[in-house]
Design a protein around this motif. Structure first.
Motif, PDB file in Angstrom:
ATOM      1  N   UNK A   1       2.621   9.947   1.366  1.00  0.00           N
ATOM      2  CA  UNK A   1       2.913   8.376   1.075  1.00  0.00           C
ATOM      3  C   UNK A   1       3.978   8.030   0.390  1.00  0.00           C
ATOM      4  N   UNK A   2       4.402   8.951  -0.407  1.00  0.00           N
ATOM      5  CA  UNK A   2       5.936   8.598  -0.923  1.00  0.00           C
ATOM      6  C   UNK A   2       6.621  10.052  -0.839  1.00  0.00           C
ATOM      7  N   UNK A   3       7.966   9.661  -0.268  1.00  0.00           N
ATOM      8  CA  UNK A   3       8.832  10.864  -0.102  1.00  0.00           C
ATOM      9  C   UNK A   3       9.848  11.044  -1.271  1.00  0.00           C
ATOM     10  N   UNK A   4      10.230  12.031  -1.425  1.00  0.00           N
ATOM     11  CA  UNK A   4      10.962  12.537  -2.664  1.00  0.00           C
ATOM     12  C   UNK A   4      12.274  13.446  -1.957  1.00  0.00           C
ATOM     13  N   UNK A   5      13.308  13.074  -2.391  1.00  0.00           N
ATOM     14  CA  UNK A   5      14.651  13.883  -2.160  1.00  0.00           C
ATOM     15  C   UNK A   5      15.680  13.808  -3.613  1.00  0.00           C
ATOM     16  N   UNK A   6      16.478  14.572  -3.413  1.00  0.00           N
ATOM     17  CA  UNK A   6      17.459  14.813  -4.499  1.00  0.00           C
ATOM     18  C   UNK A   6      18.919  14.479  -3.809  1.00  0.00           C
ATOM     19  N   UNK A   7      19.562  13.687  -4.504  1.00  0.00           N
ATOM     20  CA  UNK A   7      21.125  13.586  -4.073  1.00  0.00           C
ATOM     21  C   UNK A   7      21.964  13.829  -5.139  1.00  0.00           C
ATOM     22  N   UNK A   8      22.339  14.616  -5.644  1.00  0.00           N
ATOM     23  CA  UNK A   8      23.142  15.088  -6.813  1.00  0.00           C
ATOM     24  C   UNK A   8      21.981  14.876  -7.816  1.00  0.00           C
ATOM     25  N   UNK A   9      22.377  14.125  -9.168  1.00  0.00           N
ATOM     26  CA  UNK A   9      21.557  14.188 -10.128  1.00  0.00           C
ATOM     27  C   UNK A   9      20.595  12.955  -9.954  1.00  0.00           C
ATOM     28  N   UNK A  10      20.643  12.407  -8.676  1.00  0.00           N
ATOM     29  CA  UNK A  10      19.586  11.224  -8.454  1.00  0.00           C
ATOM     30  C   UNK A  10      18.464  11.683  -7.613  1.00  0.00           C
ATOM     31  N   UNK A  11      17.230  11.316  -7.998  1.00  0.00           N
ATOM     32  CA  UNK A  11      15.859  11.476  -7.433  1.00  0.00           C
ATOM     33  C   UNK A  11      15.772  10.232  -6.711  1.00  0.00           C
ATOM     34  N   UNK A  12      15.606  10.357  -5.210  1.00  0.00           N
ATOM     35  CA  UNK A  12      15.176   9.143  -4.276  1.00  0.00           C
ATOM     36  C   UNK A  12      13.794   9.037  -3.885  1.00  0.00           C
ATOM     37  N   UNK A  13      13.097   8.162  -4.053  1.00  0.00           N
ATOM     38  CA  UNK A  13      11.607   8.058  -3.851  1.00  0.00           C
ATOM     39  C   UNK A  13      11.486   7.055  -2.981  1.00  0.00           C
ATOM     40  N   UNK A  14      10.655   7.380  -1.932  1.00  0.00           N
ATOM     41  CA  UNK A  14      10.691   6.142  -0.822  1.00  0.00           C
ATOM     42  C   UNK A  14       9.166   5.944  -0.388  1.00  0.00           C
ATOM     43  N   UNK A  15       8.620   4.647  -0.724  1.00  0.00           N
ATOM     44  CA  UNK A  15       7.118   4.430  -0.137  1.00  0.00           C
ATOM     45  C   UNK A  15       7.250   4.469   1.408  1.00  0.00           C
ATOM     46  N   UNK A  16       6.201   5.219   1.908  1.00  0.00           N
ATOM     47  CA  UNK A  16       6.159   5.885   3.191  1.00  0.00           C
ATOM     48  C   UNK A  16       5.021   5.558   4.008  1.00  0.00           C
ATOM     49  N   UNK A  17       4.913   3.914   4.215  1.00  0.00           N
ATOM     50  CA  UNK A  17       3.814   3.498   4.927  1.00  0.00           C
ATOM     51  C   UNK A  17       4.365   2.418   5.719  1.00  0.00           C
ATOM     52  N   UNK A  18       5.394   2.803   6.558  1.00  0.00           N
ATOM     53  CA  UNK A  18       6.371   1.778   7.327  1.00  0.00           C
ATOM     54  C   UNK A  18       5.267   1.133   8.261  1.00  0.00           C
ATOM     55  N   UNK A  19       4.459   1.502   8.796  1.00  0.00           N
ATOM     56  CA  UNK A  19       3.548   0.618   9.769  1.00  0.00           C
ATOM     57  C   UNK A  19       2.825  -0.335   9.085  1.00  0.00           C
ATOM     58  N   UNK A  20       2.769  -0.278   7.809  1.00  0.00           N
ATOM     59  CA  UNK A  20       2.001  -1.211   7.067  1.00  0.00           C
ATOM     60  C   UNK A  20       3.160  -2.012   5.882  1.00  0.00           C
ATOM     61  N   UNK A  21       4.406  -1.976   6.079  1.00  0.00           N
ATOM     62  CA  UNK A  21       5.258  -2.472   5.585  1.00  0.00           C
ATOM     63  C   UNK A  21       5.190  -1.878   3.940  1.00  0.00           C
ATOM     64  N   UNK A  22       4.764  -0.706   3.948  1.00  0.00           N
ATOM     65  CA  UNK A  22       4.372   0.132   2.492  1.00  0.00           C
ATOM     66  C   UNK A  22       3.522  -0.838   1.600  1.00  0.00           C
ATOM     67  N   UNK A  23       2.518  -1.425   2.279  1.00  0.00           N
ATOM     68  CA  UNK A  23       1.474  -1.982   1.449  1.00  0.00           C
ATOM     69  C   UNK A  23       0.797  -0.981   0.425  1.00  0.00           C
ATOM     70  N   UNK A  24       0.204  -1.550  -0.604  1.00  0.00           N
ATOM     71  CA  UNK A  24      -0.099  -0.464  -1.957  1.00  0.00           C
ATOM     72  C   UNK A  24      -1.389  -0.227  -1.713  1.00  0.00           C
ATOM     73  N   UNK A  25      -1.587   1.078  -1.993  1.00  0.00           N
ATOM     74  CA  UNK A  25      -3.169   1.613  -2.122  1.00  0.00           C
ATOM     75  C   UNK A  25      -3.178   2.388  -3.395  1.00  0.00           C
ATOM     76  N   UNK A  26      -4.078   2.753  -3.949  1.00  0.00           N
ATOM     77  CA  UNK A  26      -4.383   3.567  -5.025  1.00  0.00           C
ATOM     78  C   UNK A  26      -3.760   4.861  -4.832  1.00  0.00           C
ATOM     79  N   UNK A  27      -4.083   5.434  -3.701  1.00  0.00           N
ATOM     80  CA  UNK A  27      -3.710   6.768  -3.239  1.00  0.00           C
ATOM     81  C   UNK A  27      -2.009   6.937  -3.472  1.00  0.00           C
ATOM     82  N   UNK A  28      -1.497   5.864  -3.089  1.00  0.00           N
ATOM     83  CA  UNK A  28       0.127   5.769  -3.016  1.00  0.00           C
ATOM     84  C   UNK A  28       0.680   5.509  -4.425  1.00  0.00           C
ATOM     85  N   UNK A  29      -0.201   4.594  -5.145  1.00  0.00           N
ATOM     86  CA  UNK A  29       0.271   4.659  -6.555  1.00  0.00           C
ATOM     87  C   UNK A  29       0.122   5.644  -7.269  1.00  0.00           C
ATOM     88  N   UNK A  30      -0.913   6.545  -7.207  1.00  0.00           N
ATOM     89  CA  UNK A  30      -1.006   7.732  -7.962  1.00  0.00           C
ATOM     90  C   UNK A  30       0.072   8.771  -7.575  1.00  0.00           C
TER      91      UNK A  30
END
Length: 255
Positions: A1-30
């Motif tokens: 539900x949330x992707x994680x990748x590194x680019x140098x010293x930057x951590x990129x976090x991506x909400x990943x429920x695109x079919x729901x416009x990344x609508x928030x759920x408790x699981x996604x929040x955790x």
């Protein structure tokens, strides 16, 4: 539900429920908060970028949860960490609002330290149009960012406004074409990661977020104390030396 990748010293976090416009759920929040915690503990991570997959940043609470609340069948599985959790981290958090940013999604954008937005992203508080109130501290944050008159307008009307307008109101520092947004946000975060002291940024975060609850005299006295501490850190010696020697700084990581 949330992707994680590194680019140098930057951590990129991506909400990943695109079919729901990344609508928030408790699981996604955790998952999001767990990844923020991991990034904050990792000395190689000096800045965090948060964005959304697809056409939305976060379209607010998932309607399945809202429907369950209405029916009285909702099981409260919220994380004990507050929605304001990103403000408590030492590492700077940069939001890249790529699309729909509504309700709870807008809260999650504005508790990041710096916000960049796509110029055509659609923002809205939405609460009044759902029979709800300003959730999770937005009634406190929004007047401080946009002023009381604009906060009243946005919260009472629940109207939709663009990323360009959000930037003009002080909710974002930069509005850019959507296709350039992530590159701009990561570029900004990389500048923090390579040019700025992690210890200084951690203290500055506390000064700003905590300072909203202090008077001017208290904030000034605390700044004097913190400045005296900063003189004793290796970051200060490195900051001065790198400037005088006209070279990139090599600040130590946070421990």
């Amino acid at each position: 539900m949330v992707l994680s990748e590194d680019d140098g010293g930057v951590r990129i976090l991506t909400f990943n429920r695109p079919e729901r416009l990344n609508a928030w759920t408790a699981e996604m929040g955790r998952r999001y908060f767990d990844l923020l915690e991991e990034a904050d503990r990792d000395p190689s991570v000096r800045a965090i970028v948060v964005t959304g997959a697809g056409k939305g940043f976060c379209a607010g609470a998932d309607f399945a949860g809202l429907t369950a609340l209405q029916a009285g069948t909702y099981a409260d599985e919220r994380d004990p960490r507050p929605t304001t959790f990103p403000t408590t981290l030492r590492t700077p958090v940069v939001a890249a609002v790529n699309g729909a940013c509504a309700g709870l999604g807008m809260v999650h954008a504005l508790v990041c330290d710096v916000v960049l937005t796509a110029g055509d992203a659609k923002w809205t508080t939405a609460f009044s149009r759902r029979g709800l109130i300003a959730e999770y501290g937005l009634g406190w944050i929004l007047p401080r960012l946009a002023g009381q008159a604009r906060a009243m307008d946005l919260l009472l009307s629940g109207r939709v406004f663009t990323g360009e307008q959000a930037c003009a109101m002080g909710l974002a520092v930069r509005a850019v074409p959507g296709e350039r947004l992530l590159a701009e946000a990561v570029g900004y975060a990389k500048e923090l990661a390579t040019q700025c002291s992690p210890a200084s940024m951690a203290v500055i975060k506390r000064q700003i977020w905590d300072g909203w609850q202090e008077g001017l005299d208290e904030a000034e006295a605390e700044a004097v104390r913190l400045m005296t501490e900063s003189f004793r850190r290796p970051d200060f010696a490195e900051g001065v030396s790198s400037f005088l020697e006209r070279r990139p700084p090599d600040f130590p990581p946070l421990r």
